[in-house]
Design an enzyme around this catalytic site. Structure first.
Site, PDB file in Angstrom:
ATOM      1  N   ARG A 189      21.467-108.129 -71.800  1.00 38.54           N
ATOM      2  CA  ARG A 189      21.152-108.479 -70.283  1.00 38.54           C
ATOM      3  C   ARG A 189      20.195-108.367 -69.329  1.00 38.54           C
ATOM      4  NH1 ARG A 189      27.067-104.757 -68.963  1.00 38.54           N
ATOM      5  NH2 ARG A 189      27.523-106.557 -67.362  1.00 38.54           N
ATOM      6  N   PRO A 190      19.369-108.930 -68.797  1.00 42.27           N
ATOM      7  CA  PRO A 190      18.106-108.936 -68.646  1.00 42.27           C
ATOM      8  C   PRO A 190      18.340-108.507 -66.515  1.00 42.27           C
ATOM      9  CG  PRO A 190      18.367-111.195 -68.799  1.00 42.27           C
ATOM     10  CD  PRO A 190      19.508-110.415 -69.488  1.00 42.27           C
ATOM     11  N   ILE A 191      18.006-107.659 -66.085  1.00 46.33           N
ATOM     12  CA  ILE A 191      17.470-107.210 -64.998  1.00 46.33           C
ATOM     13  C   ILE A 191      16.258-107.953 -63.985  1.00 46.33           C
ATOM     14  CG2 ILE A 191      19.014-105.731 -64.881  1.00 46.33           C
ATOM     15  CD1 ILE A 191      16.493-103.767 -64.467  1.00 46.33           C
ATOM     16  N   ASP A 192      15.486-109.050 -64.675  1.00 45.92           N
ATOM     17  CA  ASP A 192      14.787-109.402 -64.105  1.00 45.92           C
ATOM     18  C   ASP A 192      13.994-110.206 -62.574  1.00 45.92           C
ATOM     19  OD1 ASP A 192      16.001-111.482 -65.740  1.00 45.92           O
ATOM     20  OD2 ASP A 192      14.970-113.471 -65.369  1.00 45.92           O
TER      21      ASP A 192
ATOM     22  N   ASP B  80      35.060-112.234 -67.481  1.00 43.24           N
ATOM     23  CA  ASP B  80      36.268-110.680 -66.802  1.00 43.24           C
ATOM     24  C   ASP B  80      37.034-110.626 -67.837  1.00 43.24           C
ATOM     25  OD1 ASP B  80      33.587-109.459 -66.698  1.00 43.24           O
ATOM     26  OD2 ASP B  80      33.973-109.013 -64.709  1.00 43.24           O
TER      27      ASP B  80
ATOM     28  N   CYS C  95      28.587-102.035 -70.932  1.00 49.20           N
ATOM     29  CA  CYS C  95      29.071-102.578 -71.940  1.00 49.20           C
ATOM     30  C   CYS C  95      28.310-104.020 -72.550  1.00 49.20           C
ATOM     31  CB  CYS C  95      30.509-103.769 -71.618  1.00 49.20           C
ATOM     32  SG  CYS C  95      31.899-102.856 -70.874  1.00 49.20           S
TER      33      CYS C  95
ATOM     34  N   ARG D 134      36.439 -96.734 -68.289  1.00 44.80           N
ATOM     35  CA  ARG D 134      35.882 -97.064 -67.714  1.00 44.80           C
ATOM     36  C   ARG D 134      35.934 -98.172 -66.740  1.00 44.80           C
ATOM     37  NH1 ARG D 134      31.606 -99.697 -69.332  1.00 44.80           N
ATOM     38  NH2 ARG D 134      31.158 -99.996 -67.938  1.00 44.80           N
TER      39      ARG D 134
ATOM     40  N   LYS E 198      36.522-101.710 -59.066  1.00 44.93           N
ATOM     41  CA  LYS E 198      36.228-101.007 -59.717  1.00 44.93           C
ATOM     42  C   LYS E 198      34.396-101.898 -59.684  1.00 44.93           C
ATOM     43  CE  LYS E 198      33.760-101.720 -64.843  1.00 44.93           C
ATOM     44  NZ  LYS E 198      32.891-102.802 -64.209  1.00 44.93           N
ATOM     45  N   ASN E 199      34.708-103.061 -59.417  1.00 40.92           N
ATOM     46  CA  ASN E 199      32.570-103.845 -59.469  1.00 40.92           C
ATOM     47  C   ASN E 199      32.837-104.121 -57.747  1.00 40.92           C
ATOM     48  OD1 ASN E 199      33.221-104.208 -62.367  1.00 40.92           O
ATOM     49  ND2 ASN E 199      33.333-106.752 -62.261  1.00 40.92           N
TER      50      ASN E 199
HETATM   51  N1  EPU Z   1      20.729-112.937 -65.577  1.00 41.63           N
HETATM   52  C1  EPU Z   1      19.596-112.542 -65.736  1.00 41.63           C
HETATM   53  N2  EPU Z   1      18.796-111.752 -65.236  1.00 41.63           N
HETATM   54  C2  EPU Z   1      19.079-111.137 -64.265  1.00 41.63           C
HETATM   55  C3  EPU Z   1      20.793-110.906 -63.783  1.00 41.63           C
HETATM   56  C4  EPU Z   1      21.311-111.830 -64.610  1.00 41.63           C
HETATM   57  O1  EPU Z   1      19.339-113.229 -66.229  1.00 41.63           O
HETATM   58  O2  EPU Z   1      18.141-110.367 -63.376  1.00 41.63           O
HETATM   59  C5  EPU Z   1      22.065-113.262 -66.404  1.00 41.63           C
HETATM   60  C6  EPU Z   1      23.093-112.416 -66.903  1.00 41.63           C
HETATM   61  O3  EPU Z   1      22.735-112.727 -68.229  1.00 41.63           O
HETATM   62  C7  EPU Z   1      24.333-113.662 -67.110  1.00 41.63           C
HETATM   63  C8  EPU Z   1      24.086-113.987 -65.579  1.00 41.63           C
HETATM   64  O4  EPU Z   1      23.068-113.936 -65.262  1.00 41.63           O
HETATM   65  O5  EPU Z   1      23.812-113.835 -68.336  1.00 41.63           O
HETATM   66  C9  EPU Z   1      25.481-113.277 -64.447  1.00 41.63           C
HETATM   67  O6  EPU Z   1      24.804-111.617 -64.501  1.00 41.63           O
HETATM   68  P1  EPU Z   1      24.881-110.707 -63.533  1.00 41.63           P
HETATM   69  O7  EPU Z   1      23.684-110.259 -62.951  1.00 41.63           O
HETATM   70  O8  EPU Z   1      26.790-111.920 -62.427  1.00 41.63           O
HETATM   71  O9  EPU Z   1      26.229-109.897 -64.428  1.00 41.63           O
HETATM   72  P2  EPU Z   1      26.181-108.178 -63.575  1.00 41.63           P
HETATM   73  O10 EPU Z   1      25.940-108.183 -62.415  1.00 41.63           O
HETATM   74  O11 EPU Z   1      25.165-107.371 -64.584  1.00 41.63           O
HETATM   75  C10 EPU Z   1      28.503-108.438 -62.694  1.00 41.63           C
HETATM   76  C11 EPU Z   1      29.917-107.477 -63.450  1.00 41.63           C
HETATM   77  C12 EPU Z   1      30.306-107.793 -64.563  1.00 41.63           C
HETATM   78  C13 EPU Z   1      30.467-109.314 -64.198  1.00 41.63           C
HETATM   79  C14 EPU Z   1      29.221-110.244 -64.442  1.00 41.63           C
HETATM   80  C15 EPU Z   1      29.841-111.187 -64.130  1.00 41.63           C
HETATM   81  C16 EPU Z   1      29.570-105.066 -61.878  1.00 41.63           C
HETATM   82  C17 EPU Z   1      29.554-104.089 -62.641  1.00 41.63           C
HETATM   83  N3  EPU Z   1      29.019-106.242 -62.933  1.00 41.63           N
HETATM   84  O12 EPU Z   1      27.995-108.149 -63.916  1.00 41.63           O
HETATM   85  O13 EPU Z   1      31.347-107.025 -64.935  1.00 41.63           O
HETATM   86  O14 EPU Z   1      31.237-109.947 -66.426  1.00 41.63           O
HETATM   87  O15 EPU Z   1      28.815-110.069 -62.427  1.00 41.63           O
HETATM   88  O16 EPU Z   1      31.018-111.424 -63.099  1.00 41.63           O
HETATM   89  O17 EPU Z   1      29.450-105.719 -61.665  1.00 41.63           O
HETATM   90  C18 EPU Z   1      33.131-106.209 -66.173  1.00 41.63           C
HETATM   91  O18 EPU Z   1      33.614-106.102 -64.909  1.00 41.63           O
HETATM   92  O19 EPU Z   1      33.474-106.006 -67.382  1.00 41.63           O
HETATM   93  C19 EPU Z   1      31.795-106.762 -66.597  1.00 41.63           C
HETATM   94  C20 EPU Z   1      31.058-106.551 -67.634  1.00 41.63           C
END
Ligand code: EPU
Length: 428
Positions: free
Chosen positions: A121-124, A304, A116, A396, A22-23
Site C-alpha cells: 500500500r504505497p503512499i507515493d 471493501d 490492514c 477498528r 469510518k473512512n
Molecule cells: N496507491 C498507490 N500509491 C499511492 C496511494 C495508493 O499506488 O500513493 C494504490 C493502492 O495501493 C491501491 C489503490 O491505489 O491499489 C487505491 O488506494 P487508495 O489510496 O485509494 O486507498 P487508501 O486511501 O489507502 C482507502 C480506505 C480503504 C479502501 C481504499 C479503496 C481509508 C482510511 N481507507 O484506503 O479502506 O479499501 O481507500 O477504496 O479511507 C477499509 O475500510 O477496510 C479499507 C481498507
C-alpha cells in the site's frame, strides 16, 4: 484477548441502524488540525480507530472532548510535534496527519502508517502531491519527514486514483498560497464529506465528486460544526448479511445512491432490494443466482465489500468470479472460508467460488477488518458454531457489530481466550 462465537442458522429480521462513516471519520478528525478554533464533529462511529486518532490529536496538544458520538476538538494549543512511533502505527489513516500538519505548520514527522495488510500500500502519490506544493519529503528510519518553507498551489496529476492521496493533498493545499488543481482525483463520498468540513471551515474547494478538484488556498481556517455521512461500507455489509441470512431486514441511516453498484449485484442475484430516502429493505430469496464481481474505484463495486460478498457467493447456485483490481492481494479470507467447507479457490488473480456450499462452523482467524466481516457472515450461514479470532481488526471498523446483529436475531457472543488459545493465535 477475546474470540467471537457465531451460532449459525438464525434468520435475521428487523431494523439495524448504520453508524457514521469510518473512512470519513478518520480524515475529519485530522482535518480539524487545520482550524484555528473549535471544530465539532457529530455522529462519529464508536470504533477504536476514532479513539486512536483522538489520542493522537491530544498528543500534539489538542483539547479533545467527547460527548457521546460528538467530539469537540480545540486546536488552539496544537504544535507540530513529531509522531514517529506509537499510535500512528495502529492504523492506516494516521497518514492524514501528514497533510493536515503540513498544511497548518509547514512540517510533519509521521511514522509510516499501519492498518490492514492488503498487499503493498504505497503512499507515493501523497508524497508526489506534497512535493508539488513545495515540500521536501524524506524517509528516515521508518518515519516520513516533510518540511516546507512555504506551500504554493500546483497542478497535480495522480498516476493512481487514490482516496488517501486525494484527501491528503486537499488537506495540505487548503492553506497554501494560490490555486491547486488535483487531476485524476478519487470521487468517493468520504472525499466529499471531508471537503464539506473544510468548506465549512472557510476553505475554497470546487469540483469534489468529479475527477478534477480546484482549491484556492486561504491564509486561515476557522472552527465549525459538521455531521458525518453514514458508513456505506457498514450499510453494504448489513445488506450482504441480510441477503445471506435475512428474512426481511431494514437498514436505516443509509444514502442508497452510495451503494448502487452493490444493490445492482444483489438484484442480479435475485435478492429483493427496495430503496427509500434513508433506508434499504432487503429480503433474501432462495436460490440465489451467481454473479461475477470486479472491484473498481467509486462508483464501481467497492473493494471493501469484496470479502463480505465472497461469503454470500458460497450460497449462490453456480460459479461466481471475484476480481479485486484495487487490492489484488486482498484474499486472506479465502483460506478461512475453505476451512468452513467453502468450495473456493484463487486462480489467475481472481477468487472463484463454486456454489452452492453448505458451510460448517470452524475455528477461523480474521486477518483484516473486512475479512472479519466476511467470516461473521459465513458463521451466520454455517451449521454449528464458528469461532473467530483477530477481533481487534473488526473492532477498528464496525461499531457494536455483535449487538447490532443480535438485535436482528443472530446468536453471537464473545469469550475470553484461554492462555493456550492466545499462544496458538499469536503463532498462527
Ligand atoms: N496507491 C498507490 N500509491 C499511492 C496511494 C495508493 O499506488 O500513493 C494504490 C493502492 O495501493 C491501491 C489503490 O491505489 O491499489 C487505491 O488506494 P487508495 O489510496 O485509494 O486507498 P487508501 O486511501 O489507502 C482507502 C480506505 C480503504 C479502501 C481504499 C479503496 C481509508 C482510511 N481507507 O484506503 O479502506 O479499501 O481507500 O477504496 O479511507 C477499509 O475500510 O477496510 C479499507 C481498507
Amino acid at each position: 484477548m477475546q474470540k467471537m462465537l457465531v451460532e449459525g442458522g438464525h434468520p435475521l429480521n428487523g431494523k439495524v441502524r448504520v453508524s457514521g462513516a469510518k473512512n470519513s471519520a478518520v480524515a475529519l478528525l485530522p482535518a480539524a488540525i487545520l482550524a484555528d478554533s473549535q471544530v465539532t464533529i457529530e455522529g462519529l462511529p464508536d470504533i477504536s480507530d476514532v479513539y486512536t486518532l483522538g489520542e493522537l490529536l491530544e498528543e500534539i496538544g489538542g483539547r479533545v472532548v467527547w460527548d457521546g458520538q460528538t467530539v469537540h476538538i480545540d486546536p488552539e494549543h496544537m504544535i507540530s510535534m513529531p509522531l514517529p512511533n506509537g499510535q500512528v502505527k495502529k492504523l492506516r489513516a494516521s497518514y492524514y496527519f501528514m497533510g493536515a500538519m503540513l498544511g497548518k505548520f509547514k512540517q510533519a514527522v509521521i511514522g509510516l502508517p499501519g492498518g490492514c495488510y492488503l498487499g503493498p500500500r504505497p503512499i507515493d502519490q501523497h508524497i508526489k502531491g506534497f512535493e508539488a506544493l513545495g515540500a521536501e519529503v524524506t524517509n528516515e528510519h521508518g518515519a516520513i519527514y516533510i518540511r516546507a518553507k512555504e506551500l504554493i498551489g500546483a497542478r497535480i496529476y495522480l498516476d493512481v486514483v487514490s482516496v488517501g492521496a486525494t484527501i491528503n493533498i486537499m488537506l495540505a493545499a487548503v492553506r497554501a498560497k494560490g490555486r491547486t488543481i488535483i487531476e485524476n482525483a478519487a470521487k468517493e463520498p468520504e472525499i466529499i464529506d471531508v471537503a464539506t468540513l473544510l468548506t465549512n471551515m472557510g476553505a475554497k474547494i470546487k469540483g469534489v465528486g468529479t475527477d478534477v478538484i480546484r482549491i484556492d488556498g486561504v491564509p486561515s481556517l476557522h472552527g465549525c460544526r459538521h455531521t458525518i455521512i453514514p458508513d456505506r461500507i457498514e450499510a453494504g455489509t448489513y445488506a450482504i448479511t441480510a441477503a445471506a441470512v435475512g428474512n426481511e431486514v431494514i437498514i436505516d441511516n443509509v444514502i442508497p445512491q452510495h451503494l448502487e453498484s452493490l444493490l445492482a449485484k444483489l438484484r442480479e442475484m435475485g435478492v429483493t432490494v427496495e430503496e427509500s430516502d434513508e433506508q434499504l429493505y432487503i429480503a433474501a430469496r432462495d436460490p440465489l443466482k451467481s454473479v461475477d464481481i470486479k472491484t473498481l474505484v467509486y462508483p464501481g463495486f467497492p473493494t471493501d465489500l469484496q470479502q463480505p460478498f465472497t461469503s454470500l457467493l458460497t450460497k449462490a447456485s453456480s460459479t461466481g468470479v471475484i476480481t479485486d483490481t484495487i487490492y489484488s492481494a486482498r484474499m486472506k479470507h479465502v483460506d478461512e472460508l475453505r476451512r468452513m467447507n467453502a468450495n473456493i479457490k484463487v486462480e489467475g488473480g481472481s477468487i472463484i467460488v463454486s456454489g452452492p456450499n453448505k458451510l460448517a462452523g470452524a475455528r477461523v482467524k480474521a486477518s483484516d477488518l473486512r475479512a472479519g466481516a466476511a467470516l461473521i457472515i459465513a458463521g451466520l450461514m454455517a451449521d454449528g458454531i464458528t469461532e473467530i479470532t483477530g477481533l481487534e481488526h473488526i473492532d477498528r471498523g464496525y461499531e457494536n457489530i455483535t449487538e447490532k446483529l443480535n438485535q436482528l436475531g443472530a446468536n453471537i457472543w464473545r469469550e475470553e481466550m484461554s492462555e493456550r488459545e492466545v499462544v496458538q493465535f499469536k503463532n498462527s
